[in-house]
Design a protein around this motif. Sequence first.
Motif, PDB file in Angstrom:
ATOM      1  N   ALA A  53       0.685  -1.168  -0.078  1.00  0.00           N
ATOM      2  CA  ALA A  53       0.378   0.065  -0.028  1.00  0.00           C
ATOM      3  C   ALA A  53       0.918   1.302   0.028  1.00  0.00           C
ATOM      4  N   LEU A  54       1.873   1.188  -1.066  1.00  0.00           N
ATOM      5  CA  LEU A  54       2.657   2.927  -1.533  1.00  0.00           C
ATOM      6  C   LEU A  54       1.801   3.841  -1.028  1.00  0.00           C
ATOM      7  N   MET A  55       0.571   3.805  -1.221  1.00  0.00           N
ATOM      8  CA  MET A  55       0.023   5.909  -1.256  1.00  0.00           C
ATOM      9  C   MET A  55      -0.193   6.109   0.272  1.00  0.00           C
ATOM     10  N   HIS A  56      -0.801   4.716   0.563  1.00  0.00           N
ATOM     11  CA  HIS A  56      -0.924   4.854   2.089  1.00  0.00           C
ATOM     12  C   HIS A  56       0.289   5.283   2.732  1.00  0.00           C
ATOM     13  N   GLY A  57       1.054   4.639   2.219  1.00  0.00           N
ATOM     14  CA  GLY A  57       2.776   4.872   3.174  1.00  0.00           C
ATOM     15  C   GLY A  57       2.645   6.361   2.846  1.00  0.00           C
ATOM     16  N   ARG A  58       3.096   6.882   1.888  1.00  0.00           N
ATOM     17  CA  ARG A  58       2.738   7.959   1.345  1.00  0.00           C
ATOM     18  C   ARG A  58       2.820   9.171   2.051  1.00  0.00           C
ATOM     19  N   ALA A  59       0.815   9.324   2.212  1.00  0.00           N
ATOM     20  CA  ALA A  59       0.300   9.569   3.418  1.00  0.00           C
ATOM     21  C   ALA A  59       0.884   9.578   4.800  1.00  0.00           C
ATOM     22  N   ALA A  60       1.200   8.389   4.856  1.00  0.00           N
ATOM     23  CA  ALA A  60       1.875   9.122   6.451  1.00  0.00           C
ATOM     24  C   ALA A  60       2.769   9.865   6.535  1.00  0.00           C
ATOM     25  N   HIS A  61       3.811   9.184   5.163  1.00  0.00           N
ATOM     26  CA  HIS A  61       4.802   9.924   5.510  1.00  0.00           C
ATOM     27  C   HIS A  61       4.958  11.445   5.297  1.00  0.00           C
ATOM     28  N   CYS A  62       3.901  12.077   4.261  1.00  0.00           N
ATOM     29  CA  CYS A  62       3.420  13.285   4.703  1.00  0.00           C
ATOM     30  C   CYS A  62       2.305  13.909   5.934  1.00  0.00           C
ATOM     31  N   PHE A  63       1.980  13.068   6.332  1.00  0.00           N
ATOM     32  CA  PHE A  63       0.992  13.042   7.946  1.00  0.00           C
ATOM     33  C   PHE A  63       2.625  13.324   8.785  1.00  0.00           C
ATOM     34  N   SER A  64       3.521  13.017   8.932  1.00  0.00           N
ATOM     35  CA  SER A  64       5.026  12.710   9.654  1.00  0.00           C
ATOM     36  C   SER A  64       5.559  13.592   9.284  1.00  0.00           C
ATOM     37  N   VAL A  65       5.650  14.418   7.926  1.00  0.00           N
ATOM     38  CA  VAL A  65       6.530  15.390   8.193  1.00  0.00           C
ATOM     39  C   VAL A  65       5.792  16.931   8.310  1.00  0.00           C
ATOM     40  N   ARG A  66       4.325  16.574   7.985  1.00  0.00           N
ATOM     41  CA  ARG A  66       3.604  18.172   8.342  1.00  0.00           C
ATOM     42  C   ARG A  66       3.598  18.345   9.884  1.00  0.00           C
ATOM     43  N   LYS A  67       3.865  17.162  11.097  1.00  0.00           N
ATOM     44  CA  LYS A  67       4.218  17.131  12.723  1.00  0.00           C
ATOM     45  C   LYS A  67       5.431  16.763  13.165  1.00  0.00           C
ATOM     46  N   GLY A  68       5.949  17.263  12.184  1.00  0.00           N
ATOM     47  CA  GLY A  68       7.441  17.309  12.431  1.00  0.00           C
ATOM     48  C   GLY A  68       7.669  15.937  13.402  1.00  0.00           C
ATOM     49  N   PHE A  69       7.243  14.421  12.622  1.00  0.00           N
ATOM     50  CA  PHE A  69       8.001  13.457  13.109  1.00  0.00           C
ATOM     51  C   PHE A  69       9.260  12.706  13.453  1.00  0.00           C
ATOM     52  N   LEU A  70       9.436  13.656  11.944  1.00  0.00           N
ATOM     53  CA  LEU A  70      10.909  12.514  11.167  1.00  0.00           C
ATOM     54  C   LEU A  70      11.898  12.874  11.747  1.00  0.00           C
ATOM     55  N   ARG A  71      11.787  14.031  13.194  1.00  0.00           N
ATOM     56  CA  ARG A  71      12.543  13.973  14.162  1.00  0.00           C
ATOM     57  C   ARG A  71      13.341  12.854  14.308  1.00  0.00           C
ATOM     58  N   ASP A  72      12.026  11.761  15.013  1.00  0.00           N
ATOM     59  CA  ASP A  72      11.932  10.351  15.390  1.00  0.00           C
ATOM     60  C   ASP A  72      12.751   9.626  15.016  1.00  0.00           C
ATOM     61  N   VAL A  73      13.636   8.765  15.422  1.00  0.00           N
ATOM     62  CA  VAL A  73      14.465   7.769  15.057  1.00  0.00           C
ATOM     63  C   VAL A  73      13.503   5.978  14.444  1.00  0.00           C
ATOM     64  N   TYR A  74      12.661   6.187  15.239  1.00  0.00           N
ATOM     65  CA  TYR A  74      11.199   5.025  15.098  1.00  0.00           C
ATOM     66  C   TYR A  74      11.069   5.452  13.704  1.00  0.00           C
ATOM     67  N   VAL A  75       9.787   6.741  13.657  1.00  0.00           N
ATOM     68  CA  VAL A  75       9.147   6.883  12.657  1.00  0.00           C
ATOM     69  C   VAL A  75      10.733   6.917  11.101  1.00  0.00           C
ATOM     70  N   GLY A  76      11.660   7.421  11.409  1.00  0.00           N
ATOM     71  CA  GLY A  76      12.559   7.225  10.171  1.00  0.00           C
ATOM     72  C   GLY A  76      12.676   6.119   9.382  1.00  0.00           C
ATOM     73  N   SER A  77      12.629   4.981  10.834  1.00  0.00           N
ATOM     74  CA  SER A  77      13.193   3.852  10.504  1.00  0.00           C
ATOM     75  C   SER A  77      12.235   3.190   9.593  1.00  0.00           C
ATOM     76  N   ALA A  78      10.920   3.186  10.331  1.00  0.00           N
ATOM     77  CA  ALA A  78       9.571   2.618   9.764  1.00  0.00           C
ATOM     78  C   ALA A  78       9.598   3.031   8.381  1.00  0.00           C
ATOM     79  N   LEU A  79       9.630   4.835   8.141  1.00  0.00           N
ATOM     80  CA  LEU A  79       9.414   4.920   6.649  1.00  0.00           C
ATOM     81  C   LEU A  79      10.657   4.603   6.072  1.00  0.00           C
TER      82      LEU A  79
END
Length: 584
Positions: free
Chosen positions: A227-253
């Motif tokens: 489900a690539l598009m769903h994954g991309r949507a979660a990626h975009c949401f993480s960018v908006r919320k500043g979650f990419l600073r979290d190492v676990y979010v980044g690793s999961a992406l």
Amino acid sequence: MPEKSVVGWSALIAGFSARGDAEAAWGLLDRMRSAGVEPNVITWNGLVSGLNRSGRALDAVTALVRMHSEGFSPDATGVSCALSAVGDVKEVSVGEQVHAYVLKAGCRQDACVVTALIDMYGKCGRADEISRVFHESSHMDVASCNALVAGLSRNAQVSEALLLFREFVSRGVELNVVSWTSIVACCVQNGKDLEAVDLFRKMQSEGIEPNAVTIPCVLPAFANVAALMHGRAAHCFSVRKGFLRDVYVGSALVDMYAKCGKVGDARTIFDAMPCKNVVSWNAMIGGYAMHGEAANAVQLFRLMQSLKLKPDLVTFTCVLGACGQAGLTEEGRRYFNEMQQAHGISPSMEHYACMVTLLGRAGKLQEAYDLINEMPFEPDGCIWGSLLGSCRVYGNVHLAEVAAEKLFELEPENAGNYVLLSNIYASKKMWDGVNRVRDEMKNMGLTKEKGCSWIEIKNKVHMLLAGDNSHPMMAAITEKLNQLTVEMSRLGFAPSTDFVLHDVEEQEKDNILAVHSEKLAVALGLISTSPGTTLRVIKNLRICGDCHEAMKFISCFEGREISVRDTNRFHHFKDGKCSCGDYW
């Protein structure tokens, strides 16, 4: 303090307990009594809860037992803390005694006690008691829901967890982000990926916003069903919320993009991560290994070493896997030795499995067999399965029979092992062997696991099951496959029928091969997307030889790139060729 009351002593004891200094806490209790001040229930509660919070679970249980032996009746607070400690030390017999006390003391309807009982039984592996405690209680709140889902998930009772969670939702219980994250994680950990995706969407429709824990919990589900598009949507949401600073979010992406076939995007995320841990490096190295990009995997591993980062067991599994996928036999041998000599890491079962695969791919089947016999522990099904798979590629019937015999002992109910041996016999036209294996399967009541494939089209994930006609577009899918079959015949393409289970007429073999799930998924993709669109398919089994050849033809005939991820690796088909070098 000129006057030391029970309040002061209790506060001091609770403080030392909370910092994990059990010896000091017990000493203070003795001094308190020596000073003529008797502890009360609050004193004991502070001791029990403090020891539990500080990780001294066994001491907390001991404190509860001593409290009761001295004639004090624990209240709901003390019982709840004690049950949490009992669960941590998995002393279910003590937990049952506390449960009996709860019934006798009349606090069975206390919400905190109910939640603690559910949590305790979950940690102790008593799924039956989890449900019983819940159904005997009149409480349905967010805390008990969270404990219920966590306990059932821990004991692989995902269907029961889903049923009860939906009951909470239907009754209007105000669940929080922890509740939804727990049930999503429960589904992912127990192979219910489509349910996890649906729950994640439902969660958002209910107005519950995912947090930095939810995202890495749900991303594996998107990866598992392509489900690539769903994954991309979660990626975009993480960018908006500043979650990419979290190492676990980044690793999961990183892991999600790699498993969805976008290893370049995975590397972009990896390079942009402000903080990386060994999980991040393993996800990227493993991603390259999955795609057969051994050079990039090795290069990244060397970069990791140059940065003085310590690789772990998983790192070497990824590196050895990459060498195995690309046929880098000598490099794999070197890293296997380096792992032991330079890093002091003793090879695990997974590392030996990688080496058996590595040697098997190179056709060194006897050397692989010798390595198995030299292992310091008994080889498991993965080891023998790897050897059996290599025997299929090189047609080594003798070693195939040795490996299969071991697998039949280790995994008597795994039909796949019987099917693989039968396929090896079939490739050699040894029909007596095929019939013998088929009879064994029949006598044991074993049936071949059905292939299942997933493909994402216009943000919707479609699941195609071999031999299943329930998909609403099955008529169009079948028509497309028939058209491709005609074109294959016209252009001289002859499908490989070597791996069909038994000796039947050629036309019947063609019919058997036509229903493979990955073919159904690709046909659906061809009729549902515009020309030139890349198709990405995930399969639950290893791709067979016929489908591998068929995908090469379709990629050339249709002018499409087709990515198929099976249980072993990614196969990227383009212009009639596959990235695996025709080793599948």
